[in-house]
Design an enzyme around this catalytic site. Structure first.
Site, PDB file in Angstrom:
ATOM      1  N   ASP A  35       2.390   1.581   3.262  1.00 59.45           N
ATOM      2  CA  ASP A  35       3.347   0.539   3.670  1.00 59.45           C
ATOM      3  C   ASP A  35       4.737   0.978   3.215  1.00 59.45           C
ATOM      4  O   ASP A  35       5.741   0.735   3.883  1.00 59.45           O
ATOM      5  CB  ASP A  35       3.056  -0.805   2.956  1.00 59.45           C
ATOM      6  CG  ASP A  35       1.763  -1.459   3.427  1.00 59.45           C
ATOM      7  OD1 ASP A  35       1.464  -1.392   4.631  1.00 59.45           O
ATOM      8  OD2 ASP A  35       1.067  -2.056   2.575  1.00 59.45           O
ATOM      9  N   HIS A  74       0.881  -1.168   0.000  1.00 57.50           N
ATOM     10  CA  HIS A  74       0.000   0.000   0.000  1.00 57.50           C
ATOM     11  C   HIS A  74       0.920   1.221   0.000  1.00 57.50           C
ATOM     12  O   HIS A  74       2.084   1.114   0.420  1.00 57.50           O
ATOM     13  CB  HIS A  74      -0.891   0.003   1.247  1.00 57.50           C
ATOM     14  CG  HIS A  74      -1.881  -1.115   1.272  1.00 57.50           C
ATOM     15  ND1 HIS A  74      -1.875  -2.112   2.221  1.00 57.50           N
ATOM     16  CD2 HIS A  74      -2.899  -1.402   0.434  1.00 57.50           C
ATOM     17  CE1 HIS A  74      -2.863  -2.954   1.965  1.00 57.50           C
ATOM     18  NE2 HIS A  74      -3.489  -2.552   0.879  1.00 57.50           N
TER      19      HIS A  74
HETATM   20  C1  XLS Z   1      -9.153  -6.626   1.360  1.00 60.75           C
HETATM   21  C2  XLS Z   1      -8.193  -6.681   0.265  1.00 60.75           C
HETATM   22  C3  XLS Z   1      -6.906  -5.963   0.522  1.00 60.75           C
HETATM   23  C4  XLS Z   1      -6.245  -5.692  -0.778  1.00 60.75           C
HETATM   24  C5  XLS Z   1      -5.112  -4.748  -0.760  1.00 60.75           C
HETATM   25  O1  XLS Z   1     -10.154  -7.291   1.429  1.00 60.75           O
HETATM   26  O2  XLS Z   1      -7.972  -8.026  -0.086  1.00 60.75           O
HETATM   27  O3  XLS Z   1      -6.096  -6.664   1.378  1.00 60.75           O
HETATM   28  O4  XLS Z   1      -5.841  -6.887  -1.349  1.00 60.75           O
HETATM   29  O5  XLS Z   1      -5.477  -3.455  -0.829  1.00 60.75           O
END
Ligand code: XLS
Ligand code: MG
Length: 346
Positions: free
Chosen positions: A54, A51
């Site tokens: 992150d 992210h």
């Molecule tokens: C949530 C999502 C999240 C995404 C990343 O349900 O899976 O983890 O994969 O932004």
């Protein structure tokens, strides 16, 4: 015969989670980024997903210059470790500005914030050496139907996607659909919705998708079919394998944990369509069970990959000829048993 794919693996720092749920606190102490990167290396993974925050913590409180500086440092660090950044995704569901949604918020200031943050994330992706921007459209939906207009929301979404596509001629946007949670209903619940909205943008070729197994199951769909559907359009650019036991909260269980046969079929769909041959990664968006002790903290990641690789072997040793003969004879009864016995190792 076509050459077998050599799969590359990936996870995100959030996948080494601490066990918090809506009913209780963490059960494992938080670890810093270095610890997580080390763990990823130790497990023999190839890449990390990020992210925006992150990659650059507290990104909203930092200047462009500072963000650039930290991102460059991180990229250098990753290069030194031989680890790639698979994608970058704006975390648009956490900020006070996006309480009522990001691109589809009723508040124009929130929509502006969401777009600006996304453009900054694209710049970050460039520094990190990836051309994939993932959009999990977490709060693009409603808690109550009367609060927003779906048509208007689609227009907002297209406007936002167009701004991102115009900002960078190379960026590819992978939309990660999910039908619910945190919202009652999300506006882009399935791969079909993601690929349909792509067609309305200024450059449909650069809007594709990311499939997460659990999200397909929550939509009542078969992840293997979603994979083959997206691959038919050449639009599956990333993948979050995991598992989910029916219609409840998003569980992010280890791959194959609930339904081994479905996991087999997902791997078979990937093998049949050549996923990974253009450099795409197999990512595991899995979480440890809350009960997991610190000393077993990385097992869900190691086990998911082990299961995946074991299933690749199962797919490659599946008796295709025998299956075809049963199909020609419409003997699906024995086809069913053949799959079961193959999975049982008989
Ligand atoms: C949530 C999502 C999240 C995404 C990343 O349900 O899976 O983890 O994969 O932004
Ligand atoms: Mg995911």
């Amino acid at each position: 015969m076509a050459k077998n794919t050599k799969y590359k693996f990936c996870f995100g720092p959030w996948n080494i989670s601490e066990g918090q749920d809506p009913y209780g606190p963490t059960t494992r102490p938080a670890q810093n980024f270095d610890w997580k990167l080390n763990a990823l290396k130790k497990l023999g993974y190839d890449a990390m997903m990020f992210h925006d925050d992150d990659a650059v913590p507290d990104i909203d409180s930092k200047s462009e210059q500072q963000i650039r500086k930290e991102a460059k440092e991180l990229k250098k660090r990753l290069d030194g470790e031989g680890i790639a950044a698979e994608m970058v995704a704006p975390r648009l569901w956490f900020a006070p500005q996006t309480i009522d949604g990001a691109y589809t918020s009723n508040d124009p200031k929130a929509r502006k914030y969401a777009i600006e943050r996304s453009l900054r994330t694209i710049d970050l992706a460039n520094i990190m050496g990836t051309n994939i921007l993932v959009l999990w459209l977490a709060r693009e939906g409603t808690y109550l139907r009367e609060a927003k207009s779906c048509k208007r929301s689609m227009e907002y979404l297209v406007q936002a996607l167009d701004k991102m596509l115009a900002h960078d001629k190379k960026i590819r946007i992978s939309i990660e659909p999910k039908p619910n949670e945190p919202m009652d209903h999300a506006y882009i619940p399935t791969i079909g919705h993601a690929l349909a909205i792509a067609q309305l943008t200024r450059d449909a070729n650069r809007v594709g998708c990311l499939i997460e197994s659990a999200h397909c199951i929550l939509a009542g769909l078969d992840p293997a079919d979603e994979i083959e559907f997206a691959m038919t359009f050449g639009k599956l650019w990333s993948l979050h394998l995991n598992d989910q036991n029916g219609l409840k909260f998003d569980q992010d269980k280890p791959f194959g944990s609930t339904n081994l046969r479905s996991a087999f079929n997902q791997v078979r769909a990937l093998e049949r369509t050549g996923y990974g041959k253009r450099g795409e990664y197999v990512c595991f968006d899995v979480h440890p069970f809350r009960t997991t002790k610190v000393e077993h903290w990385l097992k869900h990641l190691d086990n998911s990959r082990r299961t995946f690789l074991a299933l690749v072997e199962k797919v490659r040793s599946y008796d295709e000829k025998k299956a075809q003969a049963l199909i020609a004879d419409r003997n699906y009864q024995d086809l069913d048993q053949m799959v079961i016995e193959h999975l049982l190792g008989k």
